[in-house]
Scaffold this motif. Sequence first.
Motif, PDB file in Angstrom:
ATOM      1  N   LYS A  25      65.523  62.373  64.803  1.00  0.00           N
ATOM      2  CA  LYS A  25      66.332  62.109  65.992  1.00  0.00           C
ATOM      3  C   LYS A  25      66.286  60.631  66.384  1.00  0.00           C
ATOM      4  O   LYS A  25      67.125  60.184  67.169  1.00  0.00           O
ATOM      5  CB  LYS A  25      65.846  62.974  67.164  1.00  0.00           C
ATOM      6  CG  LYS A  25      66.242  64.435  67.044  1.00  0.00           C
ATOM      7  CD  LYS A  25      65.761  65.247  68.239  1.00  0.00           C
ATOM      8  CE  LYS A  25      66.209  66.695  68.140  1.00  0.00           C
ATOM      9  NZ  LYS A  25      65.735  67.517  69.269  1.00  0.00           N
ATOM     10  N   ASP A  26      65.322  59.922  65.844  1.00  0.00           N
ATOM     11  CA  ASP A  26      65.231  58.474  66.094  1.00  0.00           C
ATOM     12  C   ASP A  26      66.141  57.790  65.080  1.00  0.00           C
ATOM     13  O   ASP A  26      65.801  57.645  63.905  1.00  0.00           O
ATOM     14  CB  ASP A  26      63.784  58.005  65.930  1.00  0.00           C
ATOM     15  CG  ASP A  26      63.593  56.561  66.373  1.00  0.00           C
ATOM     16  OD1 ASP A  26      64.472  55.729  66.064  1.00  0.00           O
ATOM     17  OD2 ASP A  26      62.569  56.279  67.009  1.00  0.00           O
ATOM     18  N   ASN A  27      67.313  57.375  65.521  1.00  0.00           N
ATOM     19  CA  ASN A  27      68.313  56.831  64.606  1.00  0.00           C
ATOM     20  C   ASN A  27      67.814  55.605  63.834  1.00  0.00           C
ATOM     21  O   ASN A  27      68.126  55.433  62.653  1.00  0.00           O
ATOM     22  CB  ASN A  27      69.588  56.470  65.368  1.00  0.00           C
ATOM     23  CG  ASN A  27      70.325  57.702  65.860  1.00  0.00           C
ATOM     24  OD1 ASN A  27      70.271  58.755  65.222  1.00  0.00           O
ATOM     25  ND2 ASN A  27      71.003  57.581  66.996  1.00  0.00           N
ATOM     26  N   ARG A  28      67.049  54.771  64.498  1.00  0.00           N
ATOM     27  CA  ARG A  28      66.555  53.565  63.825  1.00  0.00           C
ATOM     28  C   ARG A  28      65.631  53.931  62.658  1.00  0.00           C
ATOM     29  O   ARG A  28      65.746  53.373  61.555  1.00  0.00           O
ATOM     30  CB  ARG A  28      65.815  52.687  64.837  1.00  0.00           C
ATOM     31  CG  ARG A  28      65.324  51.363  64.268  1.00  0.00           C
ATOM     32  CD  ARG A  28      64.592  50.576  65.332  1.00  0.00           C
ATOM     33  NE  ARG A  28      63.488  51.334  65.906  1.00  0.00           N
ATOM     34  CZ  ARG A  28      62.305  51.469  65.292  1.00  0.00           C
ATOM     35  NH1 ARG A  28      62.086  50.935  64.104  1.00  0.00           N
ATOM     36  NH2 ARG A  28      61.347  52.169  65.878  1.00  0.00           N
ATOM     37  N   ILE A  29      64.736  54.871  62.906  1.00  0.00           N
ATOM     38  CA  ILE A  29      63.820  55.297  61.844  1.00  0.00           C
ATOM     39  C   ILE A  29      64.574  56.022  60.743  1.00  0.00           C
ATOM     40  O   ILE A  29      64.322  55.813  59.553  1.00  0.00           O
ATOM     41  CB  ILE A  29      62.707  56.193  62.419  1.00  0.00           C
ATOM     42  CG1 ILE A  29      61.766  55.356  63.288  1.00  0.00           C
ATOM     43  CG2 ILE A  29      61.927  56.901  61.304  1.00  0.00           C
ATOM     44  CD1 ILE A  29      60.648  56.144  63.918  1.00  0.00           C
ATOM     45  N   TYR A  30      65.534  56.872  61.120  1.00  0.00           N
ATOM     46  CA  TYR A  30      66.246  57.623  60.082  1.00  0.00           C
ATOM     47  C   TYR A  30      67.036  56.689  59.170  1.00  0.00           C
ATOM     48  O   TYR A  30      67.156  56.947  57.964  1.00  0.00           O
ATOM     49  CB  TYR A  30      67.184  58.668  60.693  1.00  0.00           C
ATOM     50  CG  TYR A  30      67.842  59.487  59.605  1.00  0.00           C
ATOM     51  CD1 TYR A  30      67.093  60.408  58.875  1.00  0.00           C
ATOM     52  CD2 TYR A  30      69.178  59.283  59.257  1.00  0.00           C
ATOM     53  CE1 TYR A  30      67.660  61.110  57.828  1.00  0.00           C
ATOM     54  CE2 TYR A  30      69.753  59.988  58.218  1.00  0.00           C
ATOM     55  CZ  TYR A  30      68.989  60.901  57.507  1.00  0.00           C
ATOM     56  OH  TYR A  30      69.553  61.585  56.465  1.00  0.00           O
ATOM     57  N   LEU A  31      67.569  55.606  59.709  1.00  0.00           N
ATOM     58  CA  LEU A  31      68.281  54.656  58.857  1.00  0.00           C
ATOM     59  C   LEU A  31      67.339  54.054  57.815  1.00  0.00           C
ATOM     60  O   LEU A  31      67.733  53.778  56.679  1.00  0.00           O
ATOM     61  CB  LEU A  31      68.905  53.554  59.717  1.00  0.00           C
ATOM     62  CG  LEU A  31      70.113  53.989  60.563  1.00  0.00           C
ATOM     63  CD1 LEU A  31      70.558  52.847  61.466  1.00  0.00           C
ATOM     64  CD2 LEU A  31      71.264  54.422  59.653  1.00  0.00           C
ATOM     65  N   GLU A  32      66.072  53.860  58.177  1.00  0.00           N
ATOM     66  CA  GLU A  32      65.090  53.370  57.216  1.00  0.00           C
ATOM     67  C   GLU A  32      64.750  54.450  56.194  1.00  0.00           C
ATOM     68  O   GLU A  32      64.552  54.161  55.007  1.00  0.00           O
ATOM     69  CB  GLU A  32      63.816  52.924  57.947  1.00  0.00           C
ATOM     70  CG  GLU A  32      64.012  51.688  58.823  1.00  0.00           C
ATOM     71  CD  GLU A  32      62.691  51.151  59.359  1.00  0.00           C
ATOM     72  OE1 GLU A  32      61.809  50.851  58.545  1.00  0.00           O
ATOM     73  OE2 GLU A  32      62.561  51.067  60.600  1.00  0.00           O
ATOM     74  N   ILE A  72      72.237  70.709  64.786  1.00  0.00           N
ATOM     75  CA  ILE A  72      72.569  69.774  65.867  1.00  0.00           C
ATOM     76  C   ILE A  72      72.502  68.338  65.360  1.00  0.00           C
ATOM     77  O   ILE A  72      73.378  67.509  65.658  1.00  0.00           O
ATOM     78  CB  ILE A  72      71.613  69.976  67.062  1.00  0.00           C
ATOM     79  CG1 ILE A  72      71.889  71.313  67.740  1.00  0.00           C
ATOM     80  CG2 ILE A  72      71.746  68.830  68.062  1.00  0.00           C
ATOM     81  CD1 ILE A  72      70.856  71.706  68.782  1.00  0.00           C
ATOM     82  N   LEU A  73      71.458  68.021  64.588  1.00  0.00           N
ATOM     83  CA  LEU A  73      71.338  66.667  64.017  1.00  0.00           C
ATOM     84  C   LEU A  73      72.552  66.325  63.169  1.00  0.00           C
ATOM     85  O   LEU A  73      73.037  65.195  63.185  1.00  0.00           O
ATOM     86  CB  LEU A  73      70.073  66.581  63.159  1.00  0.00           C
ATOM     87  CG  LEU A  73      68.739  66.448  63.899  1.00  0.00           C
ATOM     88  CD1 LEU A  73      67.581  66.694  62.943  1.00  0.00           C
ATOM     89  CD2 LEU A  73      68.609  65.071  64.537  1.00  0.00           C
TER      90      LEU A  73
END
Length: 284
Positions: A25-32, A72-73
Amino acid sequence: MKYDRENTLLMLQQRDWNSLIDLFKDNRIYLEIEQDSIIQSILEREFISELIGGSGFDDDPEYLFYLEQFHILHVSPHYKFSLKAIHVDPLVEKIIGIYRADSLEKAVFYAKKYANLPVSIEILAEIENSQPKVIQHSLSSTIKVTENREIEPVDSTTSVFKSQHERRFYMAVRAIFHTYLVLPNVAISAVVDFESVKHHLDQKERAYFFTALIDCVVVDAQNEFRPIKMLEIDSLYHDDEEQLRKDRMKDKIIAKAGHKLLRIRATGSHSEEDLQKLILEVTR
């Protein structure tokens, strides 16, 4: 929170679903994570497939929660996470399958969103067949007409009269009061205001009020369809002690409602014409 590859690997190995959901859910982390080929490979090859397959979740009460969180994600515009196309339908099918057993309303919610899935087509067809059929007509834009479905090919209805004796009695009453509406087997609760009479009745009489019928009620359609005459046709059946008790309760209820209840009992064979003459005489 910073992206920690080792910690993410540990979450994957331990199948720490709640922590991973929070992580995704943390978009910044998921992009990594998306840029980490090893993590991404494990995520797609094992993690998501295991989730959809349901292996090892038999005793996990939160399994449905995990499935819905990943859905949902995937669908929410607020999150960068997305499922591969091959995973979306199986994920939704799993959700629908679980809800189908416990909460059909929620299963239908997903089925409508994914109407092309075989399980959705099946559920929506079941729902449609369980609902009354809408009949199209000239006023369909303002008036809805429906009919029931799955009509059995056999007529199991019966006459409103329990005997020919009752039918002849009704026909005789109707002949005398031909300018009025004559109704057979009318519930007392349909023609007497319970609130107006309940203080006169004991507990048994109150209970009987809602089950008792009047054999024949003459109704004045020109006066708010109010009853003007109430009649009963009695027989040997009414000599039974229990029936006598009920008859007394019925007499009392109608009396407290401010009306007479005429009881007519024929001890011999009488024609409909005889009954007409009698009814005319006693109801004048």
